[in-house]
Design a protein around this motif. Structure first.
Motif, PDB file in Angstrom:
ATOM      1  N   LEU A 193       0.823  -1.213   0.000  1.00 47.14           N
ATOM      2  CA  LEU A 193       0.000   0.000   0.000  1.00 47.14           C
ATOM      3  C   LEU A 193       0.854   1.258   0.000  1.00 47.14           C
ATOM      4  N   THR A 194       1.991   1.208   0.691  1.00 40.96           N
ATOM      5  CA  THR A 194       2.836   2.403   0.782  1.00 40.96           C
ATOM      6  C   THR A 194       3.560   2.699  -0.536  1.00 40.96           C
ATOM      7  N   LEU A 195       3.524   1.769  -1.472  1.00 39.15           N
ATOM      8  CA  LEU A 195       4.148   1.997  -2.778  1.00 39.15           C
ATOM      9  C   LEU A 195       3.222   2.729  -3.748  1.00 39.15           C
ATOM     10  N   ILE A 196       1.952   2.860  -3.388  1.00 40.23           N
ATOM     11  CA  ILE A 196       0.975   3.518  -4.253  1.00 40.23           C
ATOM     12  C   ILE A 196       1.286   5.004  -4.326  1.00 40.23           C
ATOM     13  N   GLN A 197       1.335   5.519  -5.547  1.00 42.61           N
ATOM     14  CA  GLN A 197       1.610   6.933  -5.762  1.00 42.61           C
ATOM     15  C   GLN A 197       0.334   7.731  -5.546  1.00 42.61           C
ATOM     16  N   ALA A 198       0.403   8.721  -4.673  1.00 39.07           N
ATOM     17  CA  ALA A 198      -0.768   9.548  -4.394  1.00 39.07           C
ATOM     18  C   ALA A 198      -0.330  10.908  -3.874  1.00 39.07           C
ATOM     19  N   SER A 199      -0.997  11.925  -4.362  1.00 38.08           N
ATOM     20  CA  SER A 199      -0.803  13.274  -3.827  1.00 38.08           C
ATOM     21  C   SER A 199      -1.991  13.567  -2.915  1.00 38.08           C
ATOM     22  N   PRO A 200      -1.862  14.559  -2.061  1.00 41.43           N
ATOM     23  CA  PRO A 200      -3.003  14.899  -1.213  1.00 41.43           C
ATOM     24  C   PRO A 200      -4.281  15.170  -2.017  1.00 41.43           C
ATOM     25  N   LYS A 201      -4.134  15.868  -3.119  1.00 43.54           N
ATOM     26  CA  LYS A 201      -5.294  16.187  -3.957  1.00 43.54           C
ATOM     27  C   LYS A 201      -5.908  14.915  -4.562  1.00 43.54           C
ATOM     28  N   SER A 202      -5.058  13.982  -4.990  1.00 44.08           N
ATOM     29  CA  SER A 202      -5.583  12.760  -5.595  1.00 44.08           C
ATOM     30  C   SER A 202      -6.247  11.858  -4.560  1.00 44.08           C
ATOM     31  N   ILE A 203      -5.833  11.956  -3.306  1.00 46.80           N
ATOM     32  CA  ILE A 203      -6.471  11.167  -2.244  1.00 46.80           C
ATOM     33  C   ILE A 203      -7.899  11.654  -2.026  1.00 46.80           C
ATOM     34  N   VAL A 204      -8.055  12.967  -1.950  1.00 47.80           N
ATOM     35  CA  VAL A 204      -9.390  13.540  -1.773  1.00 47.80           C
ATOM     36  C   VAL A 204     -10.284  13.133  -2.936  1.00 47.80           C
ATOM     37  N   GLN A 205      -9.756  13.193  -4.148  1.00 46.97           N
ATOM     38  CA  GLN A 205     -10.541  12.788  -5.322  1.00 46.97           C
ATOM     39  C   GLN A 205     -10.875  11.302  -5.265  1.00 46.97           C
ATOM     40  N   ALA A 206      -9.933  10.477  -4.829  1.00 45.87           N
ATOM     41  CA  ALA A 206     -10.183   9.037  -4.714  1.00 45.87           C
ATOM     42  C   ALA A 206     -11.273   8.750  -3.678  1.00 45.87           C
ATOM     43  N   VAL A 207     -11.285   9.514  -2.598  1.00 43.60           N
ATOM     44  CA  VAL A 207     -12.337   9.346  -1.582  1.00 43.60           C
ATOM     45  C   VAL A 207     -13.695   9.705  -2.178  1.00 43.60           C
ATOM     46  N   LYS A 208     -13.761  10.778  -2.939  1.00 40.58           N
ATOM     47  CA  LYS A 208     -15.023  11.165  -3.586  1.00 40.58           C
ATOM     48  C   LYS A 208     -15.505  10.065  -4.525  1.00 40.58           C
ATOM     49  N   GLU A 209     -14.585   9.515  -5.297  1.00 36.48           N
ATOM     50  CA  GLU A 209     -14.943   8.418  -6.217  1.00 36.48           C
ATOM     51  C   GLU A 209     -15.381   7.179  -5.440  1.00 36.48           C
ATOM     52  N   LEU A 210     -14.706   6.896  -4.337  1.00 35.30           N
ATOM     53  CA  LEU A 210     -15.062   5.743  -3.511  1.00 35.30           C
ATOM     54  C   LEU A 210     -16.467   5.904  -2.937  1.00 35.30           C
ATOM     55  N   LYS A 211     -16.831   7.122  -2.552  1.00 37.13           N
ATOM     56  CA  LYS A 211     -18.186   7.376  -2.047  1.00 37.13           C
ATOM     57  C   LYS A 211     -19.230   7.138  -3.140  1.00 37.13           C
ATOM     58  N   ILE A 212     -18.910   7.465  -4.379  1.00 36.09           N
ATOM     59  CA  ILE A 212     -19.822   7.191  -5.494  1.00 36.09           C
ATOM     60  C   ILE A 212     -20.011   5.685  -5.642  1.00 36.09           C
ATOM     61  N   VAL A 213     -18.928   4.937  -5.540  1.00 42.22           N
ATOM     62  CA  VAL A 213     -19.005   3.475  -5.618  1.00 42.22           C
ATOM     63  C   VAL A 213     -19.858   2.930  -4.473  1.00 42.22           C
ATOM     64  N   THR A 214     -19.690   3.495  -3.279  1.00 39.13           N
ATOM     65  CA  THR A 214     -20.495   3.068  -2.131  1.00 39.13           C
ATOM     66  C   THR A 214     -21.976   3.298  -2.406  1.00 39.13           C
ATOM     67  N   ARG A 215     -22.333   4.458  -2.931  1.00 43.07           N
ATOM     68  CA  ARG A 215     -23.738   4.752  -3.242  1.00 43.07           C
ATOM     69  C   ARG A 215     -24.281   3.785  -4.290  1.00 43.07           C
ATOM     70  N   ARG A 216     -23.489   3.512  -5.307  1.00 45.44           N
ATOM     71  CA  ARG A 216     -23.925   2.553  -6.335  1.00 45.44           C
ATOM     72  C   ARG A 216     -24.184   1.187  -5.710  1.00 45.44           C
ATOM     73  N   ARG A 217     -23.300   0.763  -4.805  1.00 41.52           N
ATOM     74  CA  ARG A 217     -23.462  -0.529  -4.120  1.00 41.52           C
ATOM     75  C   ARG A 217     -24.749  -0.532  -3.298  1.00 41.52           C
ATOM     76  N   GLU A 218     -25.016   0.560  -2.610  1.00 40.44           N
ATOM     77  CA  GLU A 218     -26.246   0.671  -1.824  1.00 40.44           C
ATOM     78  C   GLU A 218     -27.475   0.617  -2.719  1.00 40.44           C
ATOM     79  N   PHE A 219     -27.441   1.274  -3.873  1.00 42.94           N
ATOM     80  CA  PHE A 219     -28.573   1.240  -4.802  1.00 42.94           C
ATOM     81  C   PHE A 219     -28.815  -0.177  -5.322  1.00 42.94           C
ATOM     82  N   VAL A 220     -27.748  -0.898  -5.601  1.00 43.00           N
ATOM     83  CA  VAL A 220     -27.882  -2.283  -6.057  1.00 43.00           C
ATOM     84  C   VAL A 220     -28.538  -3.136  -4.971  1.00 43.00           C
ATOM     85  N   GLU A 221     -28.144  -2.932  -3.726  1.00 42.86           N
ATOM     86  CA  GLU A 221     -28.734  -3.692  -2.616  1.00 42.86           C
ATOM     87  C   GLU A 221     -30.221  -3.391  -2.474  1.00 42.86           C
ATOM     88  N   VAL A 222     -30.599  -2.122  -2.611  1.00 39.15           N
ATOM     89  CA  VAL A 222     -32.014  -1.745  -2.531  1.00 39.15           C
ATOM     90  C   VAL A 222     -32.783  -2.389  -3.685  1.00 39.15           C
TER      91      VAL A 222
END
Length: 128
Positions: free
Chosen positions: A85-114
């Motif tokens: 995990l520590t070898l993954i290249q990430a800037s602070p800005k890209s981490i925030v963007q990755a979290v936003k994208e991860l939240k979208i994936v979470t919502r999609r998963r929740e919609f599929v469950e519903v």
């Protein structure tokens, strides 16, 4: 199942490198956003440490994972995994963007469950 292992790993690896972004994402990211048990556990340990204003690095994280005595699927060695995990290249800005994208994936998963729950109820029939 709807998930993104790449995004989960990017967020975790990024948080280990750039802990200063944690306050920006802490209010809307949770362990439930991670599908894999190991990722949920790693995020929980990182967030607990950062909430307690501790510094956490890969050595401390590996030590805490081993102390939990949890066995993970596929017999993953926590040391090897955290090191990768520590070898993954990430800037602070890209981490925030990755979290936003991860939240979208979470919502999609929740919609599929519903949708799956609705489908099961509709297939049961009756006087709905």
């Amino acid at each position: 199942m709807v998930y993104s292992q790449d995004l989960e790993q990017k967020v975790l690896g990024g948080l280990l490198k750039h802990q200063e972004v944690y306050p920006e994402i802490a209010s809307y990211l949770s362990s439930d956003d991670f599908v894999h048990d190991l990722h949920q556990t790693i995020y929980s340990l990182i967030s607990r440490a950062l909430n307690d204003r501790e510094t956490i690095d890969k050595s401390i994280l590996i030590h805490r994972l081993k102390n939990l005595g949890i066995s993970f699927r596929d017999n993953v060695d926590p040391s090897d995994y955290v090191n990768s995990l520590t070898l993954i290249q990430a800037s602070p800005k890209s981490i925030v963007q990755a979290v936003k994208e991860l939240k979208i994936v979470t919502r999609r998963r929740e919609f599929v469950e519903v949708a799956d729950n609705i489908k099961r109820k509709m297939l049961k029939g009756g006087n709905m």
